[in-house]
Design a protein around this motif. Structure first.
Motif, PDB file in Angstrom:
ATOM      1  N   TYR A  44       0.986  -1.224   0.000  1.00 14.38           N
ATOM      2  CA  TYR A  44       0.015  -0.024   0.006  1.00 14.38           C
ATOM      3  C   TYR A  44       0.867   1.316  -0.064  1.00 14.38           C
ATOM      4  O   TYR A  44       1.892   1.319   0.441  1.00 14.38           O
ATOM      5  CB  TYR A  44      -0.933   0.012   1.276  1.00 14.38           C
ATOM      6  N   MET A  45       0.326   2.295  -0.806  1.00 15.93           N
ATOM      7  CA  MET A  45       1.215   3.510  -0.855  1.00 15.93           C
ATOM      8  C   MET A  45       0.346   4.683  -0.140  1.00 15.93           C
ATOM      9  O   MET A  45      -1.016   4.426  -0.422  1.00 15.93           O
ATOM     10  CB  MET A  45       1.436   4.065  -2.420  1.00 15.93           C
ATOM     11  N   VAL A  46       1.173   5.576   0.448  1.00 13.68           N
ATOM     12  CA  VAL A  46       0.331   6.736   1.078  1.00 13.68           C
ATOM     13  C   VAL A  46       1.063   8.003   0.581  1.00 13.68           C
ATOM     14  O   VAL A  46       2.078   7.976   0.250  1.00 13.68           O
ATOM     15  CB  VAL A  46       0.415   6.690   2.621  1.00 13.68           C
ATOM     16  N   ARG A  47       0.216   9.221   0.510  1.00 20.18           N
ATOM     17  CA  ARG A  47       0.848  10.450  -0.023  1.00 20.18           C
ATOM     18  C   ARG A  47       1.031  11.121   1.058  1.00 20.18           C
ATOM     19  O   ARG A  47       0.178  11.436   1.999  1.00 20.18           O
ATOM     20  CB  ARG A  47       0.033  11.154  -0.876  1.00 20.18           C
ATOM     21  N   CYS A  48       2.153  11.829   1.147  1.00 15.51           N
ATOM     22  CA  CYS A  48       2.635  12.946   2.306  1.00 15.51           C
ATOM     23  C   CYS A  48       1.636  14.071   2.176  1.00 15.51           C
ATOM     24  O   CYS A  48       1.375  14.617   0.702  1.00 15.51           O
ATOM     25  CB  CYS A  48       4.115  13.353   1.908  1.00 15.51           C
ATOM     26  N   CYS A  49       1.048  14.502   3.114  1.00 12.30           N
ATOM     27  CA  CYS A  49       0.116  15.497   3.322  1.00 12.30           C
ATOM     28  C   CYS A  49       0.615  16.853   2.981  1.00 12.30           C
ATOM     29  O   CYS A  49      -0.190  17.714   2.689  1.00 12.30           O
ATOM     30  CB  CYS A  49      -0.920  15.339   4.438  1.00 12.30           C
ATOM     31  N   VAL A  50       2.036  16.988   3.035  1.00 10.55           N
ATOM     32  CA  VAL A  50       2.549  18.122   2.960  1.00 10.55           C
ATOM     33  C   VAL A  50       3.153  18.705   1.480  1.00 10.55           C
ATOM     34  O   VAL A  50       2.793  19.398   0.652  1.00 10.55           O
ATOM     35  CB  VAL A  50       3.616  18.509   3.802  1.00 10.55           C
ATOM     36  N   CYS A  51       3.925  17.637   1.186  1.00 10.02           N
ATOM     37  CA  CYS A  51       4.812  17.503  -0.247  1.00 10.02           C
ATOM     38  C   CYS A  51       4.141  16.741  -1.140  1.00 10.02           C
ATOM     39  O   CYS A  51       4.587  17.112  -2.446  1.00 10.02           O
ATOM     40  CB  CYS A  51       6.192  17.338  -0.049  1.00 10.02           C
ATOM     41  N   GLY A  52       3.251  15.856  -0.850  1.00  5.38           N
ATOM     42  CA  GLY A  52       2.830  15.029  -2.058  1.00  5.38           C
ATOM     43  C   GLY A  52       3.553  14.012  -2.520  1.00  5.38           C
ATOM     44  O   GLY A  52       3.434  13.050  -3.399  1.00  5.38           O
ATOM     45  N   ARG A  53       4.664  13.644  -1.736  1.00  4.97           N
ATOM     46  CA  ARG A  53       5.548  12.442  -2.190  1.00  4.97           C
ATOM     47  C   ARG A  53       4.771  11.080  -1.686  1.00  4.97           C
ATOM     48  O   ARG A  53       4.375  11.017  -0.623  1.00  4.97           O
ATOM     49  CB  ARG A  53       6.756  12.617  -1.210  1.00  4.97           C
ATOM     50  N   ASP A  54       5.065  10.108  -2.430  1.00  2.44           N
ATOM     51  CA  ASP A  54       4.370   8.799  -2.337  1.00  2.44           C
ATOM     52  C   ASP A  54       5.504   7.779  -1.732  1.00  2.44           C
ATOM     53  O   ASP A  54       6.568   7.752  -1.934  1.00  2.44           O
ATOM     54  CB  ASP A  54       3.940   8.257  -3.568  1.00  2.44           C
ATOM     55  N   ASP A  55       5.071   7.275  -0.333  1.00  2.00           N
ATOM     56  CA  ASP A  55       5.809   6.144   0.260  1.00  2.00           C
ATOM     57  C   ASP A  55       5.094   5.186   0.293  1.00  2.00           C
ATOM     58  O   ASP A  55       3.997   4.818   0.251  1.00  2.00           O
ATOM     59  CB  ASP A  55       6.255   6.949   1.631  1.00  2.00           C
ATOM     60  N   GLU A  56       5.621   3.901   0.849  1.00  2.00           N
ATOM     61  CA  GLU A  56       5.156   2.698   1.182  1.00  2.00           C
ATOM     62  C   GLU A  56       4.478   2.893   2.543  1.00  2.00           C
ATOM     63  O   GLU A  56       5.276   3.419   3.210  1.00  2.00           O
ATOM     64  CB  GLU A  56       6.143   1.570   1.279  1.00  2.00           C
ATOM     65  N   LEU A  57       3.385   2.302   2.722  1.00  2.00           N
ATOM     66  CA  LEU A  57       2.769   2.448   4.172  1.00  2.00           C
ATOM     67  C   LEU A  57       3.504   1.499   5.040  1.00  2.00           C
ATOM     68  O   LEU A  57       3.928   0.571   5.150  1.00  2.00           O
ATOM     69  CB  LEU A  57       1.295   1.747   4.031  1.00  2.00           C
ATOM     70  N   PRO A  58       3.785   2.264   6.059  1.00  2.00           N
ATOM     71  CA  PRO A  58       4.924   1.843   7.122  1.00  2.00           C
ATOM     72  C   PRO A  58       4.453   0.648   8.166  1.00  2.00           C
ATOM     73  O   PRO A  58       4.942   0.204   8.918  1.00  2.00           O
ATOM     74  CB  PRO A  58       5.500   2.961   8.018  1.00  2.00           C
ATOM     75  N   CYS A  59       3.004   0.571   7.966  1.00  2.00           N
ATOM     76  CA  CYS A  59       2.275  -0.406   8.692  1.00  2.00           C
ATOM     77  C   CYS A  59       1.164  -1.180   8.291  1.00  2.00           C
ATOM     78  O   CYS A  59       0.930  -0.825   7.023  1.00  2.00           O
ATOM     79  CB  CYS A  59       1.819   0.336  10.137  1.00  2.00           C
ATOM     80  N   ASP A  60       0.505  -1.826   8.858  1.00  4.56           N
ATOM     81  CA  ASP A  60      -0.668  -2.605   8.330  1.00  4.56           C
ATOM     82  C   ASP A  60      -1.883  -1.704   8.122  1.00  4.56           C
ATOM     83  O   ASP A  60      -2.127  -0.863   9.133  1.00  4.56           O
ATOM     84  CB  ASP A  60      -1.219  -3.834   9.302  1.00  4.56           C
ATOM     85  N   GLU A  69      -3.258  11.080   8.341  1.00  8.26           N
ATOM     86  CA  GLU A  69      -2.468  12.070   7.494  1.00  8.26           C
ATOM     87  C   GLU A  69      -1.011  11.425   7.487  1.00  8.26           C
ATOM     88  O   GLU A  69      -0.666  11.312   8.681  1.00  8.26           O
ATOM     89  CB  GLU A  69      -2.326  13.486   7.956  1.00  8.26           C
ATOM     90  N   HIS A  70      -0.323  11.496   6.281  1.00 11.12           N
ATOM     91  CA  HIS A  70       0.863  10.749   6.515  1.00 11.12           C
ATOM     92  C   HIS A  70       1.910  11.922   6.092  1.00 11.12           C
ATOM     93  O   HIS A  70       1.820  12.828   5.441  1.00 11.12           O
ATOM     94  CB  HIS A  70       1.082   9.829   5.170  1.00 11.12           C
ATOM     95  N   TYR A  71       3.151  11.967   6.911  1.00  7.88           N
ATOM     96  CA  TYR A  71       4.169  12.727   6.684  1.00  7.88           C
ATOM     97  C   TYR A  71       5.419  12.209   6.264  1.00  7.88           C
ATOM     98  O   TYR A  71       5.873  11.332   7.190  1.00  7.88           O
ATOM     99  CB  TYR A  71       4.439  13.748   7.996  1.00  7.88           C
ATOM    100  N   CYS A  72       6.014  12.375   5.130  1.00 10.94           N
ATOM    101  CA  CYS A  72       7.034  11.618   4.690  1.00 10.94           C
ATOM    102  C   CYS A  72       8.278  11.871   5.372  1.00 10.94           C
ATOM    103  O   CYS A  72       9.405  11.170   5.298  1.00 10.94           O
ATOM    104  CB  CYS A  72       7.377  11.737   3.183  1.00 10.94           C
ATOM    105  N   ASN A  73       8.488  12.959   6.224  1.00 12.71           N
ATOM    106  CA  ASN A  73       9.716  13.362   6.773  1.00 12.71           C
ATOM    107  C   ASN A  73      10.821  13.537   5.767  1.00 12.71           C
ATOM    108  O   ASN A  73      12.079  13.377   6.257  1.00 12.71           O
ATOM    109  CB  ASN A  73      10.069  12.467   8.120  1.00 12.71           C
ATOM    110  N   GLY A  74      10.826  13.975   4.566  1.00 15.70           N
ATOM    111  CA  GLY A  74      11.652  14.065   3.399  1.00 15.70           C
ATOM    112  C   GLY A  74      12.146  15.158   3.678  1.00 15.70           C
ATOM    113  O   GLY A  74      13.525  15.421   3.277  1.00 15.70           O
ATOM    114  N   SER A  75      11.782  16.430   4.345  1.00 12.25           N
ATOM    115  CA  SER A  75      12.352  17.501   4.593  1.00 12.25           C
ATOM    116  C   SER A  75      11.720  18.113   5.720  1.00 12.25           C
ATOM    117  O   SER A  75      10.778  17.554   6.462  1.00 12.25           O
ATOM    118  CB  SER A  75      12.026  18.672   3.346  1.00 12.25           C
ATOM    119  N   PRO A  76      12.288  19.034   6.582  1.00 14.79           N
ATOM    120  CA  PRO A  76      11.914  19.880   7.905  1.00 14.79           C
ATOM    121  C   PRO A  76      10.509  20.209   7.659  1.00 14.79           C
ATOM    122  O   PRO A  76       9.863  20.252   8.812  1.00 14.79           O
ATOM    123  CB  PRO A  76      13.161  20.971   8.044  1.00 14.79           C
ATOM    124  N   ARG A  77      10.242  20.569   6.515  1.00 17.22           N
ATOM    125  CA  ARG A  77       8.875  21.082   6.494  1.00 17.22           C
ATOM    126  C   ARG A  77       7.692  20.246   6.377  1.00 17.22           C
ATOM    127  O   ARG A  77       6.636  20.529   6.698  1.00 17.22           O
ATOM    128  CB  ARG A  77       8.512  22.156   5.394  1.00 17.22           C
TER     129      ARG A  77
END
Length: 80
Positions: A44-60, A69-77
Protein backbone atom coordinates in the motif's frame (compact mmCIF):
# COMPACT_ATOMS: atom_id res chain seq x y z
CA UNK A 1 0.12 -40.66 7.98
CA UNK A 2 -1.50 -38.56 10.71
CA UNK A 3 -4.66 -39.75 12.35
CA UNK A 4 -7.63 -37.37 12.36
CA UNK A 5 -7.08 -36.12 15.93
CA UNK A 6 -3.47 -35.20 15.25
CA UNK A 7 -4.40 -33.56 11.96
CA UNK A 8 -7.10 -31.53 13.70
CA UNK A 9 -4.69 -30.34 16.43
CA UNK A 10 -2.06 -29.36 13.82
CA UNK A 11 -4.51 -27.52 11.54
CA UNK A 12 -4.24 -23.71 11.60
CA UNK A 13 -7.13 -21.89 13.29
CA UNK A 14 -9.96 -20.81 11.04
CA UNK A 15 -10.31 -17.00 11.01
CA UNK A 16 -13.61 -15.53 12.15
CA UNK A 17 -15.50 -14.43 9.00
CA UNK A 18 -16.83 -11.33 10.77
CA UNK A 19 -13.28 -10.16 11.57
CA UNK A 20 -12.14 -10.81 8.00
CA UNK A 21 -15.12 -8.88 6.60
CA UNK A 22 -14.51 -5.97 9.01
CA UNK A 23 -10.83 -5.76 8.01
CA UNK A 24 -11.72 -5.87 4.32
CA UNK A 25 -14.35 -3.16 4.79
CA UNK A 26 -11.87 -0.98 6.71
CA UNK A 27 -9.25 -1.25 3.95
CA UNK A 28 -11.91 -0.51 1.32
CA UNK A 29 -12.98 2.62 3.23
CA UNK A 30 -9.34 3.78 3.39
CA UNK A 31 -9.01 3.30 -0.38
CA UNK A 32 -12.32 5.10 -1.04
CA UNK A 33 -11.22 8.02 1.14
CA UNK A 34 -7.97 8.30 -0.84
CA UNK A 35 -5.81 7.61 2.20
CA UNK A 36 -4.04 4.56 0.70
CA UNK A 37 -3.56 3.06 -2.76
CA UNK A 38 -3.08 -0.66 -3.43
CA UNK A 39 -0.08 -1.38 -5.65
CA UNK A 40 0.25 -4.34 -8.05
CA UNK A 41 2.67 -6.14 -5.70
CA UNK A 42 0.15 -6.07 -2.84
CA UNK A 43 1.78 -3.23 -0.88
CA UNK A 44 0.00 0.00 0.00
CA UNK A 45 1.20 3.50 -0.85
CA UNK A 46 0.39 6.70 1.03
CA UNK A 47 0.90 10.31 -0.04
CA UNK A 48 2.57 12.91 2.17
CA UNK A 49 -0.05 15.52 3.09
CA UNK A 50 2.55 18.34 2.86
CA UNK A 51 4.74 17.71 -0.22
CA UNK A 52 2.76 15.01 -2.06
CA UNK A 53 5.58 12.43 -2.10
CA UNK A 54 4.40 8.80 -2.28
CA UNK A 55 5.81 6.30 0.23
CA UNK A 56 5.08 2.71 1.15
CA UNK A 57 2.68 2.45 4.09
CA UNK A 58 4.90 1.78 7.13
CA UNK A 59 2.32 -0.36 8.95
CA UNK A 60 -0.67 -2.60 8.37
CA UNK A 61 -3.74 -0.78 6.94
CA UNK A 62 -5.78 -2.08 9.87
CA UNK A 63 -3.69 0.06 12.25
CA UNK A 64 -4.72 3.43 10.80
CA UNK A 65 -8.02 5.28 10.73
CA UNK A 66 -9.78 6.94 7.81
CA UNK A 67 -8.51 10.40 8.84
CA UNK A 68 -4.84 9.32 8.74
CA UNK A 69 -2.44 12.00 7.48
CA UNK A 70 0.98 10.80 6.36
CA UNK A 71 4.12 12.90 6.77
CA UNK A 72 7.10 11.61 4.76
CA UNK A 73 9.76 13.45 6.83
CA UNK A 74 11.62 14.04 3.56
CA UNK A 75 12.31 17.63 4.54
CA UNK A 76 12.02 19.66 7.77
CA UNK A 77 8.76 21.23 6.61
CA UNK A 78 7.18 17.75 6.24
CA UNK A 79 7.65 16.97 9.95
CA UNK A 80 4.42 17.40 11.91
Amino acid sequence: MKDFGQWLRDAPPIPDPLEVDAATAHIASLEDAGVIDLMNDGSYMVRCCVCGRDDELPCDPGEIDVGYEHYCNGSPRCCP
